[in-house]
Design a protein around this motif. Structure first.
Motif, PDB file in Angstrom:
ATOM      1  N   ASP A 189       0.272  69.095  59.768  1.00  0.00           N
ATOM      2  CA  ASP A 189      -0.706  68.295  59.033  1.00  0.00           C
ATOM      3  C   ASP A 189      -1.715  67.661  59.985  1.00  0.00           C
ATOM      4  N   LYS A 190      -1.228  67.162  61.130  1.00  0.00           N
ATOM      5  CA  LYS A 190      -2.123  66.567  62.117  1.00  0.00           C
ATOM      6  C   LYS A 190      -3.104  67.607  62.654  1.00  0.00           C
ATOM      7  N   ARG A 217      -5.752  68.465  59.995  1.00  0.00           N
ATOM      8  CA  ARG A 217      -6.690  67.369  59.871  1.00  0.00           C
ATOM      9  C   ARG A 217      -7.641  67.331  61.074  1.00  0.00           C
ATOM     10  N   LYS A 272     -10.220  70.125  60.789  1.00  0.00           N
ATOM     11  CA  LYS A 272     -11.219  69.852  59.763  1.00  0.00           C
ATOM     12  C   LYS A 272     -12.218  68.807  60.241  1.00  0.00           C
ATOM     13  N   GLU A 273     -11.732  67.780  60.934  1.00  0.00           N
ATOM     14  CA  GLU A 273     -12.606  66.697  61.382  1.00  0.00           C
ATOM     15  C   GLU A 273     -13.491  67.122  62.543  1.00  0.00           C
TER      16      GLU A 273
END
Length: 89
Positions: free
Chosen positions: A26-27, A30, A33-34
């Motif tokens: 998940d990290k 994320r 994406k960022e």
């Protein structure tokens, strides 16, 4: 009954273990994406400048290696001398 500290530590540990953890996947998703921006460098170097930087780096690394080798040789020489002095006395 003097086990109050151990019991409270156990209860705290159990409470901490119950919390929701974020998985590494998940990290990573994320983060991807960022940080989807492309890298941009506004400075450029010519071939001569890059070659000059490369030679400076090589020279610096060679000098550092020689200095470290000399220091290591001196330290080992002193240790061997001390070991022979104590063994022979």
């Amino acid at each position: 009954m003097s086990f109050g500290g151990a019991v409270s530590a156990m209860i705290t540990s159990l409470k901490n273990n119950k919390r929701k953890r974020v998985s590494a996947f998940d990290k990573l998703e994320r983060f991807q994406k960022e940080n989807s921006d492309r890298l941009y460098f506004n400075k450029s170097a010519s071939k001569k400048e890059l070659e000059k930087i490369r030679l400076q780096t090589l020279r610096k690394n060679r000098n550092l290696f020689i200095n470290n080798s000399i220091a290591l040789f001196i330290i080992f020489s002193i240790l061997i001398y001390i070991a022979f002095v104590f063994v022979n006395s």
